[in-house]
Write a protein that holds these residues in place. Structure first.
Motif, PDB file in Angstrom:
ATOM      1  N   UNK A  31      -2.872  91.550 -68.426  1.00 49.54           N
ATOM      2  CA  UNK A  31      -1.708  92.412 -68.206  1.00 49.54           C
ATOM      3  C   UNK A  31      -1.118  92.859 -69.538  1.00 49.54           C
ATOM      4  N   UNK A  32      -1.000  91.936 -70.479  1.00 54.99           N
ATOM      5  CA  UNK A  32      -0.483  92.306 -71.800  1.00 54.99           C
ATOM      6  C   UNK A  32      -1.452  93.242 -72.523  1.00 54.99           C
ATOM      7  N   UNK A  33      -2.749  92.989 -72.372  1.00 48.55           N
ATOM      8  CA  UNK A  33      -3.747  93.862 -72.988  1.00 48.55           C
ATOM      9  C   UNK A  33      -3.623  95.288 -72.458  1.00 48.55           C
ATOM     10  N   UNK A  38       0.820  89.456 -77.909  1.00 45.24           N
ATOM     11  CA  UNK A  38       1.195  88.680 -76.723  1.00 45.24           C
ATOM     12  C   UNK A  38      -0.034  88.359 -75.876  1.00 45.24           C
ATOM     13  N   UNK A  39      -0.931  89.328 -75.749  1.00 46.81           N
ATOM     14  CA  UNK A  39      -2.168  89.097 -74.996  1.00 46.81           C
ATOM     15  C   UNK A  39      -2.992  88.009 -75.671  1.00 46.81           C
ATOM     16  N   UNK A  40      -3.094  88.070 -76.996  1.00 44.44           N
ATOM     17  CA  UNK A  40      -3.856  87.063 -77.730  1.00 44.44           C
ATOM     18  C   UNK A  40      -3.275  85.679 -77.490  1.00 44.44           C
ATOM     19  N   UNK A  41      -1.962  85.560 -77.514  1.00 44.36           N
ATOM     20  CA  UNK A  41      -1.318  84.259 -77.291  1.00 44.36           C
ATOM     21  C   UNK A  41      -1.618  83.731 -75.892  1.00 44.36           C
ATOM     22  N   UNK A  42      -1.549  84.611 -74.895  1.00 47.77           N
ATOM     23  CA  UNK A  42      -1.844  84.187 -73.516  1.00 47.77           C
ATOM     24  C   UNK A  42      -3.300  83.771 -73.370  1.00 47.77           C
ATOM     25  N   UNK A  43      -4.209  84.559 -73.934  1.00 48.02           N
ATOM     26  CA  UNK A  43      -5.628  84.209 -73.849  1.00 48.02           C
ATOM     27  C   UNK A  43      -5.920  82.911 -74.610  1.00 48.02           C
ATOM     28  N   UNK A  44      -5.333  82.753 -75.783  1.00 42.68           N
ATOM     29  CA  UNK A  44      -5.554  81.525 -76.554  1.00 42.68           C
ATOM     30  C   UNK A  44      -5.122  80.304 -75.751  1.00 42.68           C
ATOM     31  N   UNK A  45      -3.988  80.411 -75.086  1.00 48.41           N
ATOM     32  CA  UNK A  45      -3.503  79.296 -74.280  1.00 48.41           C
ATOM     33  C   UNK A  45      -4.467  78.982 -73.138  1.00 48.41           C
ATOM     34  N   UNK A  46      -5.152  79.992 -72.643  1.00 49.60           N
ATOM     35  CA  UNK A  46      -6.089  79.798 -71.544  1.00 49.60           C
ATOM     36  C   UNK A  46      -7.498  79.400 -71.954  1.00 49.60           C
ATOM     37  N   UNK A  47      -7.796  79.389 -73.250  1.00 50.12           N
ATOM     38  CA  UNK A  47      -9.153  79.067 -73.698  1.00 50.12           C
ATOM     39  C   UNK A  47      -9.599  77.666 -73.298  1.00 50.12           C
ATOM     40  N   UNK A  48      -8.663  76.761 -73.144  1.00 48.52           N
ATOM     41  CA  UNK A  48      -9.001  75.381 -72.774  1.00 48.52           C
ATOM     42  C   UNK A  48      -9.595  75.259 -71.375  1.00 48.52           C
ATOM     43  N   UNK A  49      -9.484  76.302 -70.583  1.00 51.89           N
ATOM     44  CA  UNK A  49      -9.879  76.209 -69.179  1.00 51.89           C
ATOM     45  C   UNK A  49     -11.201  76.905 -68.868  1.00 51.89           C
TER      46      UNK A  49
END
Length: 188
Positions: free
Chosen positions: A67-69, A76-87
């Motif tokens: 959505x941010x992308x 903001x998109x990078x931060x959201x994706x980075x947070x999701x990389x663990x999954x």
């Protein structure tokens, strides 16, 4: 009189769930509905509410990041994706690869594209039907071209267009490679 009582009873049964709190899945479903309709602000709100209920869901981070992308909010998109990389979600890896390309971090973009492809070699983004693994290979080709790695760029192009050849060591060949990238971007 019995009909009125029966109708009132049925209406009251149907209304019982009306005040209930939506589930994570309902927030996600509504978020993707808004996303697909191009209402990214409402989509982000739904994904944020889903995250408040479940901050371990890869789909939550995919929704937030994509959505941010789409709103060109790259940091903001990078931060959201980075947070999701663990999954370990192909949608998260792919989205992050596109963000990193837009931020001109070509090497890391290729790493994330490789992660998406190794997670799902036939990746297709369910919420943008035309976006798939071919786009990741094209992204990798663009990234390799941007850093001057024309041989690997050619390899990625040949995944998409096996019959294409060019001498990656010459200026003429590099010009052909650049033209092929542009043609693939236009024609797929």
């Amino acid at each position: 009189m019995k009909k009125i009582i029966l109708i009132t009873f049925v209406i009251s049964l149907l209304g019982c769930g009306a005040g209930s709190t939506p589930t994570v899945d309902e927030f996600l479903t509504q978020g993707w509905t808004f996303f697909e309709a191009g209402d990214y602000t409402s989509a982000y709100d739904q994904f944020t509410q889903a995250k408040a209920m479940d901050n371990q869901s890869p789909e939550v981070f995919a929704g937030l990041g994509w959505t941010q992308l789409k709103q060109n909010e790259l940091a903001l998109a990078a931060a959201d994706f980075q947070e999701g990389l663990n999954f370990a979600s192909a949608d998260v890896f792919a989205g992050y690869a596109f963000v990193l390309n837009a931020q001109k971090n070509y090497a890391l973009s290729n790493t994330e594209a490789d992660s998406a492809l190794s997670h799902d070699a036939a990746w297709q983004f369910a919420h943008i039907a035309s976006l798939n693994s071919d786009d990741l290979h094209l992204l990798k080709a663009e990234n390799y071209f941007a850093v001057g790695n024309f041989a690997n760029c050619l390899t990625e192009i040949q995944v998409l267009s096996p019959g294409f050849t060019a001498d990656a060591t010459t200026f003429a060949g590099q010009t052909q490679i650049a033209a092929k990238i542009e043609a693939l971007k236009i024609n797929g």
